[in-house]
Design an enzyme around this catalytic site. Structure first.
Site, PDB file in Angstrom:
ATOM      1  N   ARG A 104      -1.216   7.105  14.203  1.00 24.23           N
ATOM      2  CA  ARG A 104      -1.814   7.443  12.914  1.00 24.23           C
ATOM      3  C   ARG A 104      -2.919   6.462  12.615  1.00 24.23           C
ATOM      4  NH1 ARG A 104       2.146   8.372   7.903  1.00 24.23           N
ATOM      5  NH2 ARG A 104       2.305   6.137   8.031  1.00 24.23           N
ATOM      6  N   THR A 108      -6.808   6.828   7.287  1.00 28.57           N
ATOM      7  CA  THR A 108      -6.833   8.261   6.933  1.00 28.57           C
ATOM      8  C   THR A 108      -5.457   8.909   7.070  1.00 28.57           C
ATOM      9  OG1 THR A 108      -7.252   8.948   9.206  1.00 28.57           O
ATOM     10  CG2 THR A 108      -9.187   8.413   7.855  1.00 28.57           C
ATOM     11  N   ASP A 200       8.378   0.738   9.921  1.00 25.57           N
ATOM     12  CA  ASP A 200       7.577   1.242  11.039  1.00 25.57           C
ATOM     13  C   ASP A 200       8.465   1.374  12.277  1.00 25.57           C
ATOM     14  OD1 ASP A 200       5.905   1.209  13.463  1.00 25.57           O
ATOM     15  OD2 ASP A 200       4.251   0.998  12.050  1.00 25.57           O
ATOM     16  N   ASP A 203       7.194  -0.345  15.637  1.00 25.17           N
ATOM     17  CA  ASP A 203       7.260  -1.807  15.587  1.00 25.17           C
ATOM     18  C   ASP A 203       8.700  -2.296  15.675  1.00 25.17           C
ATOM     19  OD1 ASP A 203       4.562  -2.181  15.500  1.00 25.17           O
ATOM     20  OD2 ASP A 203       4.443  -2.335  13.318  1.00 25.17           O
TER      21      ASP A 203
HETATM   22  C1  PRP Z   1       4.659   6.845  13.565  1.00 24.29           C
HETATM   23  C2  PRP Z   1       5.841   7.702  13.943  1.00 24.29           C
HETATM   24  C3  PRP Z   1       5.239   9.070  14.016  1.00 24.29           C
HETATM   25  C4  PRP Z   1       4.195   9.038  12.933  1.00 24.29           C
HETATM   26  C5  PRP Z   1       4.702   9.792  11.739  1.00 24.29           C
HETATM   27  O1  PRP Z   1       3.898   6.585  14.682  1.00 24.29           O
HETATM   28  O2  PRP Z   1       6.486   7.301  15.138  1.00 24.29           O
HETATM   29  O3  PRP Z   1       4.668   9.382  15.269  1.00 24.29           O
HETATM   30  O4  PRP Z   1       3.981   7.655  12.607  1.00 24.29           O
HETATM   31  O5  PRP Z   1       3.760   9.844  10.739  1.00 24.29           O
HETATM   32  P1  PRP Z   1       3.056  11.194  10.272  1.00 24.29           P
HETATM   33  O6  PRP Z   1       4.133  12.218  10.099  1.00 24.29           O
HETATM   34  O7  PRP Z   1       2.424  10.817   8.960  1.00 24.29           O
HETATM   35  O8  PRP Z   1       2.040  11.587  11.294  1.00 24.29           O
HETATM   36  P2  PRP Z   1       2.649   5.552  14.653  1.00 24.29           P
HETATM   37  O9  PRP Z   1       1.412   6.269  14.270  1.00 24.29           O
HETATM   38  O10 PRP Z   1       3.033   4.382  13.799  1.00 24.29           O
HETATM   39  O11 PRP Z   1       2.470   5.168  16.157  1.00 24.29           O
HETATM   40  P3  PRP Z   1       3.418   4.306  17.109  1.00 24.29           P
HETATM   41  O12 PRP Z   1       4.673   5.124  17.368  1.00 24.29           O
HETATM   42  O13 PRP Z   1       2.591   4.153  18.333  1.00 24.29           O
HETATM   43  O14 PRP Z   1       3.730   3.019  16.424  1.00 24.29           O
HETATM   44  N1  URA Z   2       5.670   6.060  10.589  1.00 23.90           N
HETATM   45  C1  URA Z   2       6.675   5.151  10.583  1.00 23.90           C
HETATM   46  O1  URA Z   2       6.952   4.504  11.598  1.00 23.90           O
HETATM   47  N2  URA Z   2       7.368   4.980   9.441  1.00 23.90           N
HETATM   48  C2  URA Z   2       7.106   5.677   8.319  1.00 23.90           C
HETATM   49  O2  URA Z   2       7.803   5.478   7.300  1.00 23.90           O
HETATM   50  C3  URA Z   2       6.057   6.612   8.349  1.00 23.90           C
HETATM   51  C4  URA Z   2       5.360   6.786   9.504  1.00 23.90           C
END
Ligand code: PRP
Ligand code: URA
Length: 209
Positions: A104, A108, A200, A203
């Site tokens: 994400r 945005t 997160d 993380d």
């Molecule tokens: C997080 C999570 C989803 C997304 C959900 O990933 O694992 O993929 O956010 O959010 P959304 O429904 O608003 O799209 P992130 O973008 O943090 O990436 P990562 O798993 O690489 O940390």
């Molecule tokens: N992605 C995450 O990892 N946690 C949230 O709460 C939303 C998006």
């Protein structure tokens, strides 16, 4: 409209509480997510078709059921979806695994795709998109669209925790996709985080930040 199933088995609820806890360390977080993924795999495979075969027991021959070879594919959304793959493979070890890389944009909240790699016969398989978090729904929709644009038609979505906003977005855009959750939370906050959520997921899974 696709079905929404909350897999609220007591063991799932118990483990989810510790997954949410900010004091749960990376090792325990990973193990708990893995365990919940196995328990959810039990629920998501509930409607797999069966066929009858003959089995020769030490006592006699009998008609008995086996899964009728419906081919499955797991498609984790990177990164955090990776943490649910092994747990699911414990129950469905012959599933193939594809990967969709998305993150994400923190400003945005729009998903940015950086990697797609699917089994060569993905269009013949029932694909389960896996991501612990369904927040705005942008990532799940982008992953489902990436699959559909490559000809995949049988798709389910499995997440640990969702916000109602994200569920609505996916259901509107992809009414053919059934959604499986361990919990449906209250809302999104101003930063697009699920409340109460777990923070997160990527993380916490990988110990980054
Ligand atoms: C997080 C999570 C989803 C997304 C959900 O990933 O694992 O993929 O956010 O959010 P959304 O429904 O608003 O799209 P992130 O973008 O943090 O990436 P990562 O798993 O690489 O940390
Ligand atoms: N992605 C995450 O990892 N946690 C949230 O709460 C939303 C998006």
């Amino acid at each position: 409209m696709g079905n929404l199933t909350i897999c609220d088995h007591p063991l799932i609820q118990h483990k989810l509480t510790y997954i949410r806890d900010k004091d749960t360390n990376t090792k325990d977080f990973r193990e708990l997510v893995d365990e919940v993924a196995t328990l959810m795999a039990y629920e998501i495979t509930r409607d797999l078709p069966l066929e009858t075969v003959t089995v020769h027991t030490p006592v006699t021959s009998a008609q008995s059921k086996v899964v009728s070879g419906r081919m499955l594919g797991l498609v984790p959304i990177l990164r955090a979806g990776l943490g649910m793959v092994d747990g699911m493979l414990k129950l469905i070890p012959s599933a193939k695994v594809g990967h969709i890389g998305l993150f994400r944009n923190p400003d945005t909240l729009e998903p940015v795709e950086y990697y797609v790699n699917l089994p060569s016969d993905a269009t013949q398989r029932l694909l389960i998109v896996i991501d612990p978090m369904l927040a705005t729904g942008g990532s799940a929709c982008a992953a489902i669209e990436a699959l559909k644009s490559r000809g995949c038609q049988q798709i389910k979505l499995m997440c640990l925790i969702a916000a109602p906003e994200g569920v609505e977005v996916v259901q509107k855009a992809h009414p053919d996709v059934d959604i499986y959750l361990a919990a449906l939370d209250e809302k999104l906050n101003d930063h697009g985080y699920i409340v109460p959520g777990l923070g997160d997921a990527g993380d916490r899974m990988f110990g980054t930040k």
